[in-house]
Design a protein around this motif. Structure first.
Motif, short mmCIF file in Angstrom:
data_model
loop_
_atom_site.label_atom_id
_atom_site.label_comp_id
_atom_site.label_asym_id
_atom_site.label_seq_id
_atom_site.Cartn_x
_atom_site.Cartn_y
_atom_site.Cartn_z
N CYS A 165 42.31 40.72 38.00
CA CYS A 165 41.90 40.42 39.34
C CYS A 165 43.07 40.20 40.06
N VAL A 166 44.49 39.81 39.65
CA VAL A 166 45.52 39.55 40.60
C VAL A 166 45.85 40.65 41.17
N GLY A 167 46.38 40.54 42.62
CA GLY A 167 46.60 41.55 43.59
C GLY A 167 45.43 42.22 44.29
N GLY A 168 44.28 41.71 43.81
CA GLY A 168 42.82 42.31 44.33
C GLY A 168 42.24 41.31 45.40
N THR A 169 41.33 41.71 45.94
CA THR A 169 40.40 40.64 46.94
C THR A 169 39.11 40.41 46.40
N GLN A 170 38.91 39.08 46.49
CA GLN A 170 37.59 38.59 45.91
C GLN A 170 36.81 38.06 46.95
N LEU A 171 35.44 38.34 47.08
CA LEU A 171 34.55 37.40 47.99
C LEU A 171 34.35 36.10 47.15
N VAL A 172 34.39 34.87 47.83
CA VAL A 172 34.23 33.66 47.33
C VAL A 172 33.25 32.87 48.20
N LEU A 173 32.29 32.44 47.67
CA LEU A 173 31.37 31.43 48.22
C LEU A 173 31.99 30.25 48.13
N VAL A 174 32.20 29.36 49.42
CA VAL A 174 32.80 28.30 49.23
C VAL A 174 31.84 27.24 48.94
N GLU A 175 32.33 26.31 48.07
CA GLU A 175 31.50 25.15 47.35
C GLU A 175 31.84 23.90 47.99
N ASP A 189 30.07 29.18 53.34
CA ASP A 189 30.74 30.13 53.99
C ASP A 189 31.38 31.14 52.92
N TYR A 190 31.04 32.44 53.28
CA TYR A 190 31.74 33.31 52.56
C TYR A 190 33.20 33.76 53.12
N VAL A 191 34.14 33.77 52.08
CA VAL A 191 35.43 34.04 52.54
C VAL A 191 36.13 35.15 51.59
N LEU A 192 37.15 35.93 51.94
CA LEU A 192 37.88 36.86 51.29
C LEU A 192 38.90 36.27 50.88
N VAL A 193 39.48 36.10 49.67
CA VAL A 193 40.67 35.63 48.90
C VAL A 193 41.43 36.61 48.29
N LYS A 194 42.75 36.94 48.48
CA LYS A 194 43.75 37.58 47.85
C LYS A 194 44.20 36.68 46.52
N THR A 198 46.38 35.79 43.70
CA THR A 198 47.78 35.75 43.31
C THR A 198 48.02 35.29 41.93
N SER A 199 47.09 34.70 41.22
CA SER A 199 47.35 34.08 39.64
C SER A 199 46.02 33.95 38.94
N ALA A 200 45.75 34.08 37.67
CA ALA A 200 44.71 34.17 37.09
C ALA A 200 44.99 33.15 35.75
N SER A 201 43.97 32.47 35.32
CA SER A 201 44.00 31.91 33.93
C SER A 201 42.70 32.33 33.06
N SER A 202 42.30 31.66 32.05
CA SER A 202 41.35 32.13 31.32
C SER A 202 40.02 31.57 32.13
N GLN A 203 40.08 30.55 32.91
CA GLN A 203 38.97 29.98 33.65
C GLN A 203 39.00 29.88 35.06
N THR A 204 40.23 30.22 35.63
CA THR A 204 40.27 29.90 37.12
C THR A 204 41.20 31.16 37.84
N LEU A 205 40.67 31.59 39.03
CA LEU A 205 41.73 32.34 39.78
C LEU A 205 42.19 31.57 40.99
N LYS A 206 43.42 31.82 41.42
CA LYS A 206 44.18 31.28 42.61
C LYS A 206 44.52 32.37 43.55
N GLY A 207 44.42 32.11 44.86
CA GLY A 207 44.70 32.92 45.96
C GLY A 207 44.92 32.25 47.24
N HIS A 208 45.08 33.17 48.18
CA HIS A 208 45.24 32.80 49.56
C HIS A 208 44.28 33.23 50.38
N VAL A 209 43.69 32.63 51.28
CA VAL A 209 42.39 32.90 52.11
C VAL A 209 42.91 33.91 53.15
N LEU A 210 41.97 34.99 53.39
CA LEU A 210 42.25 36.04 54.32
C LEU A 210 41.26 35.92 55.58
#
Length: 588
Positions: A503-513, A556-561, A563-575
């Motif tokens: 997923c790193v480098g890609g864009t994910q649709l995230v439902l904000v909790e 809200d739905y947000v698009l997130v780029k 930048t890093s990933a683990s076995s349980q979590t993705l991290k990125g910056h919001v677009l």
């Protein structure tokens, strides 16, 4: 015919299970209704005559045959306690909560979370109040799990803590009542009441409608229990109460029980046989959740994709069920009814901006029409939970799973071909009966071959009543189970990190909790694959209102780029903030 014989005959004709539970409940009920004073021990002849008279008296003062018949025959359930006549030994006023405060604790799976909401909906209509403060509670109800020994031990430990709270209760206040709800109540029944005298009531998963009566009986100082399993109860007319005003998602139960009878599993014995809610009632519930502004619904069931609505006669044709290729069932092939693909199609049409998930499925019930629908419908999440349990065909056979390793792997390939980019999760059991080191290594290799995005792994815990308990031997030492479990967890994390790393480098649709639990400057949400995504809480563009800068809010739905990933979590910056429909062209 004797009235009690009539009752038991009706019970048998309806095939309620287990019979011992019914007999125990009847005995408890009769005992509770007895008003006879205790007497000195009579002679054998007098004792026999006294027993006969005492039994007749208890029958006469207790519920009548018609009372049990009325409760047993399938009928439309009332929407509120006031709509049903009270039992002959209670008044309407005694069934009311009278503003008493209820504290609910939930343990175990998502079904228990949903059951908690159902129980609270019923109690709320009876006049109870809910509290999040344990100290001010008048009633404490624990919604319990029995899937493993550790789950039950957690409840025993909690009861020990609550015993002190009940003992210290001021005499000037209403006596504190404690109840055990759900699977543990169903599995252990009177053992709980005998072992912990401070428990006032038991209610099995099919007895939540009876909570007002059970609490009324408990108020008189007697223990009360209803652990009857039902062939009809789905709580279709009970709308679960959402207790969190900031919630973005909700569970919707679509069916209850399980017919698979896997040899290790207690669920068929604690939640009964499979029965599904009518499609119409499910759609009504989903529409109400949409109107409340919720953005995600998870369809729930012990075997959710075996859903079969037989409530409409015109759909009860002789069409057989389509199974996944290479899979079999432990029961006679079922026919007719509205199936899971129909329900999933209808639910996804309620609100195109509402995500749809489902859990927990069985691998055997993924015919092509379900996979095709998931692929085509934009708001059905491209995430499938595919419980494997083991990577050894020999162990899978002992588990009575209905498939081999080869059939399972073929299904995985077929799913990934049908739904590109799908996220997979699974369940695994370490140290099942007779599992050898070679069997264990087969499971390790399956984890490496499939590369799941998420996983739930546990050491085997034998449960009474299961087929494994009666026919197999729990012969893997505990230390070996734990060592194998640790090895499986290690391998899973390694492979999940690789899978999520794509997923790193890609864009994910995230439902904000909401805010991240670990950082006040970050927000968290979940992507389509149900992975947690962490990103900074900053202003962003709103695609629906060009030029407007906004901060993301729960729902809200947000698009997130990424930048890093683990076995349980993705991290990125919001677009940007977006909609589900508009996001489909941007996610990679």
């Amino acid at each position: 015919m004797h009235p009690l014989q009539c009752i038991l005959r009706v019970q048998r004709s309806l095939r309620w299970e287990p019979l011992t539970s019914v007999s125990w409940l009847l005995f408890k009920t009769c005992k509770a209704h007895s008003t006879l004073p205790s007497t000195a021990c009579p002679s054998p002849g007098q004792q026999e005559d006294g027993v006969r008279k005492d039994f007749s008296s208890r029958l006469a003062t207790g519920p009548t045959f018609q009372h049990f018949l009325r409760a047993s025959v399938p009928q439309e359930k009332p929407s509120s306690p006031e709509a049903e006549d009270p039992p002959p030994y209670l008044t309407v006023d005694e069934l009311l909560g009278r503003q008493r405060k209820v504290y609910l604790e939930t343990y175990g799976c998502q079904m228990n979370v949903n059951d908690t909401e159902i129980a609270w909906s019923i109690l709320q209509k009876s006049g109870y109040l809910r509290t999040s403060n344990l100290q001010e509670a008048d009633v404490i109800l624990l919604v319990t799990c029995s899937i493993r020994e550790k789950a039950e031990q957690t409840i025993w430990n909690r009861l020990h803590q609550l015993k002190a709270l009940k003992t210290k209760r001021s005499r000037s206040r209403v006596p504190l009542r404690i109840g055990i709800l759900g699977c543990m109540a169903e599995r252990l029944k009177e053992e709980i009441l005998n072992r912990e005298k401070m428990v006032d009531l038991l209610a099995g998963p099919d007895a939540y409608r009876d909570l007002p009566r059970l609490l009324a009986v408990a108020e008189s100082g007697q223990q009360a229990a209803n652990v009857l399993l039902s062939l009809e109860e789905t709580y279709a007319d009970v709308m679960p109460v959402q207790t969190s005003p900031s919630a973005t998602s909700a569970f919707v139960s679509i069916m209850r029980g399980c017919d698979n009878m896997c040899s290790y599993c207690i669920v068929p014995f604690t939640r009964g046989r499979e029965r599904s809610r009518p499609v119409a009632s499910i759609l009504e519930g989903v529409r109400k959740l949409s109107e409340q502004g919720l953005k995600e619904v998870t369809l729930l069931g012990q075997n959710v994709n075996s859903f079969r609505d037989n409530s409409e006669i015109q759909f009860n044709s002789a069409v057989s069920t389509n199974l996944s290729r290479g899979f079999t069932t432990n029961y006679k092939t079922k026919q007719g009814g509205l199936r899971f693909s129909h329900l999933l199609d209808q639910v996804s049409r309620v609100d195109p901006e509402m995500r749809i998930r489902f859990t927990s499925p069985h691998p055997k019930d993924f015919p092509d029409e379900v996979l095709q629908l998931i692929h085509e419908r934009g708001n059905i999440c491209k995430q499938i939970h595919l419980p494997a349990q083991s990577g050894s065909s020999r162990v899978l056979d002992a588990m009575r799973r209905g498939y081999s390793r080869e059939a399972y792997v073929e299904l995985v390939h077929h799913i990934r071909e049908s739904i590109p980019g799908v996220s997979l999760s699974s369940d695994f059991i370490a140290g099942f009966c007779g599992e050898t080191e070679e069997d264990h290594l087969q499971t390790v290799s399956l984890l490496q071959e499939v590369q799941y995005n998420m996983g739930f792994l546990f050491a085997y815990s034998m449960r009474q009543k299961t087929r494994a308990y009666h026919r197999l031997k729990d012969d893997v030492p505990e230390e070996v189970k734990l060592r194998r479990l640790e090895e499986l967890i290690t391998v899973f994390r390694e492979e999940a990190s690789k899978a999520n790393g794509t997923c790193v480098g890609g864009t994910q649709l995230v439902l904000v909790e909401g805010p991240s639990k670990r950082s006040a400057t970050d927000l968290c949400g979940r992507n389509d694959g149900n992975l947690k995504v962490i990103f900074p809480d900053v202003e962003m563009e709103d695609t629906a209102n060009p030029g407007l800068r906004v901060r993301a809010q729960p729902g809200d739905y947000v698009l997130v780029k990424i930048t890093s990933a683990s076995s349980q979590t993705l991290k990125g910056h919001v677009l940007c903030r977006t909609t589900l429909k508009d996001s489909l062209a941007h996610c990679t």
